[in-house]
Motif scaffolding. Structure first.
Motif, PDB file in Angstrom:
ATOM      1  N   HIS A   1       0.859  -1.189   0.000  1.00 56.57           N
ATOM      2  CA  HIS A   1       0.000   0.000   0.000  1.00 56.57           C
ATOM      3  C   HIS A   1       0.888   1.229   0.000  1.00 56.57           C
ATOM      4  O   HIS A   1       1.793   1.341   0.839  1.00 56.57           O
ATOM      5  CB  HIS A   1      -0.904  -0.023   1.237  1.00 56.57           C
ATOM      6  N   SER A   2       0.658   2.128  -0.942  1.00 61.42           N
ATOM      7  CA  SER A   2       1.318   3.429  -0.952  1.00 61.42           C
ATOM      8  C   SER A   2       2.843   3.266  -0.963  1.00 61.42           C
ATOM      9  O   SER A   2       3.395   2.666  -1.885  1.00 61.42           O
ATOM     10  CB  SER A   2       0.827   4.235   0.248  1.00 61.42           C
ATOM     11  N   LEU A   3       3.543   3.754   0.064  1.00 63.27           N
ATOM     12  CA  LEU A   3       4.988   3.599   0.131  1.00 63.27           C
ATOM     13  C   LEU A   3       5.380   2.127   0.026  1.00 63.27           C
ATOM     14  O   LEU A   3       6.352   1.773  -0.659  1.00 63.27           O
ATOM     15  CB  LEU A   3       5.522   4.183   1.443  1.00 63.27           C
ATOM     16  N   GLY A   4       4.635   1.255   0.695  1.00 65.65           N
ATOM     17  CA  GLY A   4       4.924  -0.170   0.624  1.00 65.65           C
ATOM     18  C   GLY A   4       4.797  -0.723  -0.777  1.00 65.65           C
ATOM     19  O   GLY A   4       5.543  -1.625  -1.175  1.00 65.65           O
ATOM     20  N   GLY A   5       3.845  -0.187  -1.555  1.00 64.37           N
ATOM     21  CA  GLY A   5       3.713  -0.601  -2.946  1.00 64.37           C
ATOM     22  C   GLY A   5       4.902  -0.164  -3.775  1.00 64.37           C
ATOM     23  O   GLY A   5       5.377  -0.901  -4.647  1.00 64.37           O
ATOM     24  N   ALA A   6       5.413   1.049  -3.513  1.00 66.32           N
ATOM     25  CA  ALA A   6       6.612   1.515  -4.210  1.00 66.32           C
ATOM     26  C   ALA A   6       7.807   0.630  -3.877  1.00 66.32           C
ATOM     27  O   ALA A   6       8.622   0.302  -4.750  1.00 66.32           O
ATOM     28  CB  ALA A   6       6.896   2.966  -3.840  1.00 66.32           C
ATOM     29  N   VAL A   7       7.914   0.220  -2.608  1.00 64.26           N
ATOM     30  CA  VAL A   7       8.972  -0.707  -2.206  1.00 64.26           C
ATOM     31  C   VAL A   7       8.846  -2.016  -2.986  1.00 64.26           C
ATOM     32  O   VAL A   7       9.828  -2.539  -3.522  1.00 64.26           O
ATOM     33  CB  VAL A   7       8.928  -0.974  -0.690  1.00 64.26           C
ATOM     34  N   GLY A   8       7.626  -2.538  -3.071  1.00 62.56           N
ATOM     35  CA  GLY A   8       7.405  -3.781  -3.796  1.00 62.56           C
ATOM     36  C   GLY A   8       7.740  -3.671  -5.271  1.00 62.56           C
ATOM     37  O   GLY A   8       8.354  -4.573  -5.852  1.00 62.56           O
ATOM     38  N   LEU A   9       7.363  -2.563  -5.893  1.00 61.49           N
ATOM     39  CA  LEU A   9       7.670  -2.355  -7.306  1.00 61.49           C
ATOM     40  C   LEU A   9       9.179  -2.257  -7.534  1.00 61.49           C
ATOM     41  O   LEU A   9       9.712  -2.810  -8.502  1.00 61.49           O
ATOM     42  CB  LEU A   9       6.978  -1.091  -7.815  1.00 61.49           C
ATOM     43  N   SER A  10       9.873  -1.562  -6.631  1.00 60.34           N
ATOM     44  CA  SER A  10      11.326  -1.454  -6.780  1.00 60.34           C
ATOM     45  C   SER A  10      11.996  -2.817  -6.590  1.00 60.34           C
ATOM     46  O   SER A  10      12.976  -3.130  -7.278  1.00 60.34           O
ATOM     47  CB  SER A  10      11.891  -0.428  -5.791  1.00 60.34           C
ATOM     48  N   ALA A  11      11.466  -3.623  -5.685  1.00 62.43           N
ATOM     49  CA  ALA A  11      12.014  -4.965  -5.478  1.00 62.43           C
ATOM     50  C   ALA A  11      11.825  -5.838  -6.717  1.00 62.43           C
ATOM     51  O   ALA A  11      12.735  -6.562  -7.135  1.00 62.43           O
ATOM     52  CB  ALA A  11      11.357  -5.616  -4.264  1.00 62.43           C
ATOM     53  N   ILE A  12      10.643  -5.760  -7.309  1.00 62.51           N
ATOM     54  CA  ILE A  12      10.378  -6.537  -8.518  1.00 62.51           C
ATOM     55  C   ILE A  12      11.290  -6.089  -9.656  1.00 62.51           C
ATOM     56  O   ILE A  12      11.748  -6.900 -10.466  1.00 62.51           O
ATOM     57  CB  ILE A  12       8.884  -6.421  -8.890  1.00 62.51           C
ATOM     58  N   ALA A  13      11.597  -4.783  -9.693  1.00 64.34           N
ATOM     59  CA  ALA A  13      12.531  -4.263 -10.689  1.00 64.34           C
ATOM     60  C   ALA A  13      13.985  -4.527 -10.324  1.00 64.34           C
ATOM     61  O   ALA A  13      14.889  -4.193 -11.094  1.00 64.34           O
ATOM     62  CB  ALA A  13      12.307  -2.762 -10.860  1.00 64.34           C
ATOM     63  N   ASN A  14      14.217  -5.125  -9.153  1.00 65.45           N
ATOM     64  CA  ASN A  14      15.558  -5.436  -8.653  1.00 65.45           C
ATOM     65  C   ASN A  14      16.404  -4.174  -8.501  1.00 65.45           C
ATOM     66  O   ASN A  14      17.588  -4.137  -8.847  1.00 65.45           O
ATOM     67  CB  ASN A  14      16.270  -6.443  -9.561  1.00 65.45           C
ATOM     68  N   LEU A  15      15.788  -3.125  -7.954  1.00 66.96           N
ATOM     69  CA  LEU A  15      16.445  -1.850  -7.755  1.00 66.96           C
ATOM     70  C   LEU A  15      16.605  -1.554  -6.272  1.00 66.96           C
ATOM     71  O   LEU A  15      15.770  -1.960  -5.455  1.00 66.96           O
ATOM     72  CB  LEU A  15      15.625  -0.721  -8.396  1.00 66.96           C
ATOM     73  N   CYS A  16      17.661  -0.836  -5.941  1.00 67.14           N
ATOM     74  CA  CYS A  16      17.850  -0.327  -4.582  1.00 67.14           C
ATOM     75  C   CYS A  16      17.792   1.196  -4.667  1.00 67.14           C
ATOM     76  O   CYS A  16      18.761   1.844  -5.066  1.00 67.14           O
ATOM     77  CB  CYS A  16      19.183  -0.797  -4.016  1.00 67.14           C
ATOM     78  N   LEU A  17      16.638   1.767  -4.340  1.00 64.65           N
ATOM     79  CA  LEU A  17      16.389   3.188  -4.511  1.00 64.65           C
ATOM     80  C   LEU A  17      16.404   3.910  -3.166  1.00 64.65           C
ATOM     81  O   LEU A  17      16.065   3.316  -2.138  1.00 64.65           O
ATOM     82  CB  LEU A  17      15.028   3.406  -5.193  1.00 64.65           C
ATOM     83  N   PRO A  18      16.783   5.178  -3.156  1.00 67.78           N
ATOM     84  CA  PRO A  18      16.787   5.948  -1.908  1.00 67.78           C
ATOM     85  C   PRO A  18      15.442   5.868  -1.194  1.00 67.78           C
ATOM     86  O   PRO A  18      14.393   5.913  -1.826  1.00 67.78           O
ATOM     87  CB  PRO A  18      17.084   7.373  -2.377  1.00 67.78           C
ATOM     88  N   PHE A  19      15.495   5.730   0.113  1.00 65.19           N
ATOM     89  CA  PHE A  19      14.359   5.640   1.033  1.00 65.19           C
ATOM     90  C   PHE A  19      13.657   4.281   0.965  1.00 65.19           C
ATOM     91  O   PHE A  19      13.152   3.788   1.971  1.00 65.19           O
ATOM     92  CB  PHE A  19      13.324   6.756   0.794  1.00 65.19           C
ATOM     93  N   LEU A  20      13.630   3.648  -0.203  1.00 63.90           N
ATOM     94  CA  LEU A  20      12.948   2.363  -0.357  1.00 63.90           C
ATOM     95  C   LEU A  20      13.857   1.184  -0.032  1.00 63.90           C
ATOM     96  O   LEU A  20      13.378   0.064   0.173  1.00 63.90           O
ATOM     97  CB  LEU A  20      12.409   2.195  -1.781  1.00 63.90           C
ATOM     98  N   CYS A  21      15.146   1.426   0.003  1.00 60.25           N
ATOM     99  CA  CYS A  21      16.123   0.352   0.160  1.00 60.25           C
ATOM    100  C   CYS A  21      17.273   0.858   1.018  1.00 60.25           C
ATOM    101  O   CYS A  21      17.746   1.980   0.817  1.00 60.25           O
ATOM    102  CB  CYS A  21      16.620  -0.077  -1.223  1.00 60.25           C
ATOM    103  N   GLN A  22      17.710   0.045   1.939  1.00 59.26           N
ATOM    104  CA  GLN A  22      18.830   0.404   2.809  1.00 59.26           C
ATOM    105  C   GLN A  22      19.993  -0.544   2.527  1.00 59.26           C
ATOM    106  O   GLN A  22      19.855  -1.749   2.664  1.00 59.26           O
ATOM    107  CB  GLN A  22      18.411   0.315   4.283  1.00 59.26           C
ATOM    108  N   GLY A  23      21.133   0.008   2.122  1.00 58.85           N
ATOM    109  CA  GLY A  23      22.292  -0.835   1.851  1.00 58.85           C
ATOM    110  C   GLY A  23      22.270  -1.372   0.439  1.00 58.85           C
ATOM    111  O   GLY A  23      22.558  -0.660  -0.517  1.00 58.85           O
ATOM    112  N   SER A  24      21.887  -2.628   0.291  1.00 57.07           N
ATOM    113  CA  SER A  24      21.835  -3.261  -1.025  1.00 57.07           C
ATOM    114  C   SER A  24      20.613  -4.189  -1.074  1.00 57.07           C
ATOM    115  O   SER A  24      20.005  -4.491  -0.058  1.00 57.07           O
ATOM    116  CB  SER A  24      23.110  -4.055  -1.300  1.00 57.07           C
TER     117      SER A  24
END
Length: 338
Positions: free
Chosen positions: A155-178
């Motif tokens: 949901h919302s921010l969590g959905g953006a996190v999920g989309l970035s994970a599916i894209a195999n990306l580590c994006l600012p705020f959505l991903c910490q480290g790698s």
């Protein structure tokens, strides 16, 4: 009441739209019922990060599941939305045959402070925990989890996190480290979510490597604007992909109550009844995961063919195949799409 489905169909840019005209109403009996009448729940601590998570799982009468095993569905929360606000939605998804994990991920982020902010580190942490739960004889879900199959909900921010994970990306705020996308991840269904560069506002290509994606979007969401869901849908590289518009729902159509305490308020008052909205989002999410993770033929037919015409509360855009552009031998200026 306005005929919102007709208006949405008229204004939606779609590859394939199947549907009719109807007023906002409660889900009709022609929509598929859950597979499991009973859903149980318990709470546990995720060992890798100390998150407290609520677990929802199907329960047969007499507590006998038999030899069934259920894929994991991890729900990534919206910013500062407590896990308790998703209990009704999580129960619905679980009733379609999933072990739904809803953690509270409280962390400190620069410039915003401490809050409930999902990130990609939760995915591996939850996978590891559910493998432990599945082997623990004292766990309520021992031996009933298919730990090789994972779907994401968000949901919302969590959905953006999920989309970035599916894209195999580590994006600012959505991903910490790698981050590295786990092989168990097969599909994701996200409500009120989009993926864009927060500085440039450009939408990010989602190279999903055949992981199936559904976006669910309230048509009167004033926080995650509907055009952003459409733009994100267009950035999903590998079909099949689905965009499900929930007519008359705002940003909190997925939560137990509108504008839950602590979260940013949506200024738009929902038109669709809250319980109907939750049921609709839960049903489409559960069936989408069944279709894409379990290759359930009934669910596949509902998501990609009949569901739009059966459910008066949605309009659905599907793309099931890639389009390849060729040139006709007779007229090399005429593109052919297939």
């Amino acid at each position: 009441m306005a005929i919102l489905k007709a208006l949405s169909l008229a204004s939606t840019s779609a590859v394939l739209i199947i549907g009719g005209i109807g007023k906002i109403a409660k889900a009709e009996i022609s929509n598929p019922a859950p597979l499991f009448k009973y859903v149980d729940t318990y709470s546990t601590k995720i060992s890798a990060n100390n998150d407290i998570a609520d677990i929802y799982f199907p329960k047969s009468l007499g507590n006998k599941i038999g030899k069934r095993s259920f894929p994991i569905a991890l729900l990534l929360q919206g910013a500062n939305v407590d896990k308790s606000n998703y209990s009704n939605f999580a129960r619905i998804v679980a009733s379609y045959g999933f072990v739904v994990v809803v953690p509270n991920h409280q962390v400190n982020r620069p410039k915003v402070g401490t809050g409930l902010f999902a990130d990609t580190s939760q995915i591996e942490a939850v996978l590891a925990q559910m493998k432990l739960e599945n082997k623990n004889p004292n766990s309520p879900v021992t031996n009933i989890i298919n730990t090789e199959k994972l779907g994401l909900l968000g949901h919302s921010l969590g959905g953006a996190v999920g989309l970035s994970a599916i894209a195999n990306l580590c994006l600012p705020f959505l991903c910490q480290g790698s981050f590295s996308r786990p092989r168990e991840l097969l599909a994701g269904a996200f409500f009120g979510a989009n993926l864009r560069n927060q500085t440039t506002q450009k939408f990010i290509p989602i190279n999903n490597s055949n992981i199936k994606v559904a976006l669910l979007q309230g048509t009167i969401d004033s926080i995650a604007l509907p055009f952003r869901a459409q733009a994100t849908y267009e950035q999903i590289q590998d079909p099949p992909k689905t965009l499900i518009n929930i007519l008359g729902a705002n940003h909190y159509g997925i939560t137990n109550t509108n504008n839950p305490t602590g979260a940013k308020a949506d200024k738009n008052v929902p038109i669709l009844d809250q319980n109907t909205s939750i049921e609709t989002i839960g049903r489409w999410s559960g069936l989408f995961l069944r279709a894409t993770i379990l290759n359930d033929k009934f669910a596949l037919n509902y998501i990609y063919s009949t569901g739009d015409s059966l459910d008066t509360n949605v309009t659905v855009t599907n793309q099931t195949k890639k389009y390849t552009k060729e040139f006709s031998p007779a007229n090399n200026c005429s593109p052919l799409f297939r």
